[in-house]
Scaffold this active site. Sequence first.
Site, mmCIF file in Angstrom:
data_model
loop_
_atom_site.group_PDB
_atom_site.id
_atom_site.type_symbol
_atom_site.label_atom_id
_atom_site.label_comp_id
_atom_site.label_asym_id
_atom_site.label_seq_id
_atom_site.Cartn_x
_atom_site.Cartn_y
_atom_site.Cartn_z
ATOM 1 N N ASP A 26 0.809 -1.221 0.000
ATOM 2 C CA ASP A 26 0.000 0.000 0.000
ATOM 3 C C ASP A 26 0.840 1.267 0.000
ATOM 4 O O ASP A 26 0.327 2.358 -0.205
ATOM 5 C CB ASP A 26 -0.859 0.010 1.279
ATOM 6 C CG ASP A 26 -2.300 -0.314 0.975
ATOM 7 O OD1 ASP A 26 -2.700 -0.202 -0.193
ATOM 8 O OD2 ASP A 26 -3.032 -0.673 1.912
HETATM 9 C C1 BGC Z 1 -2.722 -3.457 4.591
HETATM 10 C C2 BGC Z 1 -2.580 -4.357 3.407
HETATM 11 C C3 BGC Z 1 -1.280 -4.091 2.712
HETATM 12 C C4 BGC Z 1 -0.111 -4.127 3.656
HETATM 13 C C5 BGC Z 1 1.186 -3.748 3.007
HETATM 14 C C6 BGC Z 1 -1.517 -3.560 5.469
HETATM 15 O O1 BGC Z 1 -1.624 -2.652 6.494
HETATM 16 O O2 BGC Z 1 -3.872 -3.837 5.302
HETATM 17 O O3 BGC Z 1 -3.648 -4.159 2.515
HETATM 18 O O4 BGC Z 1 -1.128 -5.061 1.717
HETATM 19 O O5 BGC Z 1 -0.352 -3.270 4.749
HETATM 20 O O6 BGC Z 1 1.244 -2.423 2.680
#
Ligand code: BGC
Length: 830
Positions: free
Chosen positions: A492
């Site tokens: 993200d």
């Molecule tokens: C989110 C995921 C994401 C991950 C890596 C998490 O906090 O819920 O959707 O893939 O972080 O960024």
Amino acid sequence: MNYGHFDDAHREYVISRPDTPLPWLNYIGQDDFFGLCTNTAGGYSFWKDSRLRRLTRYRYNNIPYDLGGRYIYVNDGGSVWNPGWMPVKAKLDSYECRHGMGYSRIVGSKDGLEVEMLFFVPPGRNEEVWKITVRNKSGAVKKPKLFAYQEFCFYEALNDMTNYQRTWSIGEVEVEGNAIYHKTEYRERRNHYALFACTRPVAGFDTDRDAFVGLHNGLHEATAPFAGKCSGSMAFGWNPVGALEVDLELAPGAEESFAFVLAYVEQGEAPKFDKPFVMNKEVGHATLARYSKTSDIDATFAKLGAFWDGLLANFQAELPDEHANRMLNAWNQYQCMATFNLSRSTSMYETGIGRGMGFRDSNQDLLGFMHMIPSRARERILDIASTQLSDGTCYHQYQPLTKKGNAEIGGDFYDDHLWLVLSTCAYIKETGDLSILDEGCGYADKKYKLGADGKKIKAESLLHHLETSIAYTMKKRGPNKLPLIGHADWNDCLNLNCFSTEPNESFQCAGDVKDSKAESVMIAGLFLYASREMAALYDFMKRPDDSKRMMKSRAEMMDAVEHAGWDGEWYRRAYDAAGRPIGSKENEEGKIFIESQGWCVLGGAGADDAPEATRGRARKAMASVDKYLYTPKGVVLQQPSYSTYHPELGEVTSYPPGVKENGGIFSHNNTWIHLGWCLLGEGDKALEYYLSICPSAKQDEIDIYRSEPYVYAQMTAGKDAPCFGEAKNSWLTGTAAWTLVALTQGILGVKPGYEGLVVDPCIAKKWKGFKATRKFRGAEYHIEVKNPKGVCKGVVSVKVDGAVIESVNKAALLPIFPQGTKHEVEIVLG
Ligand code: BGC
């Protein structure tokens, strides 16, 4: 280990002192009613949706962190204390907290008086029970007074903590007998209320916080318990609370049990009021009637135990490693239930307000849940699918109560849709239920279509969604024919179209992805995997042309991956908006990333049977993970970590080196590497890596690790951080599901397949074998794997109920048996 130990026989973690390095959390509730409960009884409760239906109040980031919860104050002849230590923090003679499957039991004692609090939510019910047992262990008569206290929330949690110009004028309660009815907003639009009651007569109550606590007091010096009596206050506005006083008299050696019940009551069709301002409490009465006898309470608690026994019985194992053993048999599956229910919404780190259910998150959470309650998995898949838009993009998050996508975050995360393929295929392999593909789930922007008879029906089927997802990735590709990344892919924080220089904007939402060029190798790897899954599904459905079509798209993507994705020693991570590679030896920082190694390898890139030019790249990529990213505390996300902020890379570079997505040990993606080792037959590596992030294995370094040793945390600080080894964001992480997949399907190799249960272990050479019991499609398989030659992989013989069956590609394929039957399976590796 100073803070506690596992009691494996009871599937409990026993905490032996209250001042743990961080609050150590458990959840109560398994269906619709949930509560957070820490080892000092902190936390709160909600129904279905912790933002829209919060029942009790909690202040996040409080001082101390964990303050407010299900508190029992004891006044024993003027000495005031709490069995869970907080909030008075009086020195206890003994303290123990047992977090178990769906319950927490906290026992404290002082001066010969022991008070036990057992918190749980009965299966299928919308209430929580606080069973209290008071024991006089002294030689004299004791007359303790107990004060149960919790603070009501005005249901909509954000409004509750921000809009005091309204909320301090709306609070309303009614008191009847031993029960406090919290009826704020019930006169107007709410058809539900909360109820806090005692199963035995009470000596007093308070419903106004200022009366019970004192306007100028903290919870540790609350007025009523120190005064030894409640004042019978009736809240009108301000802050309604539920406080009930119970006065006891106990002879030496005597004990007494009763319960407090916090219920969420839906009024249904019944009239709301008996007369003006007086609620019709019939539904509430019926709720409380269930707990009138102590034996009712115990019987309800026994049902919870039976519920968990049944769930966990779907997969049990005897493994030579104590950590893997207890994680598999209890805690890992238990955590999967929490992530299935709560996605990333509500924990000690997620406030229950910001994020609802994540599209990618919930699809992945399903992978660890499927075998427990397939019917709930089915419903969830259809709910998630219906938050996809007809062009293929998805709402990144949705609200559990309304099941509607959250417009604030929107969509355009170009990995989201592909995870739906993984969850759906896993569901069909688990159940054989192809009918799910025909379910009309509709798109968020196109809920209905006209059926053949001209009537409105839900548009389109789940299979249509899967096709849309595959087509979407093929359509949304960039200059290197790799998938575009949009706002971000799984990571993200890799925001290649964001270019944010404005501190107040969200990295995920800012930036225009229309006409963007930045590409993701990780999505490409995920696509290799998803399209192969689709092809296998079509094969199973006897639709060979569709299967071929999928494999053709996959081959096209494979070309792009091997052409533009390979960096010489590993797979690149992405291409930025200007077409420069990321995760390449050409970069100064962020030369190598974990995600693309995991997904390209799992997707079949560089495999041992690939064309000569690319053959063996998977092994090389994994060797690079080992060389550049592995630490004994887990694999860091990338190296070197970024030391400066790069607007062209986004949030990933906003974190200090060594934490979160910037060089942290992000447990979730570690599990893909565990599976990668299994794919390559490297069982020693798979186990070593598995144990490197296993919480149960952290007990000896708990002062550094700090988080709960019984559940995974999202992140452990990496080697570039001063706090290397410190874990954060426990509980709600995709690690739960994926690590269960890595252990059960990768290491133990017990995988549901369309045609049967596959067993293809990849274990450490030192393992002499293992046993597993797996329920699959209604039959029970008792599997014993023997490893006489000390190999990692390779099934040489299979016996089912004493009869030899052929192994397929050096793996066992166990047939599907009639429901209710039991089968003995013996597998030898060699
Ligand atoms: C989110 C995921 C994401 C991950 C890596 C998490 O906090 O819920 O959707 O893939 O972080 O960024």
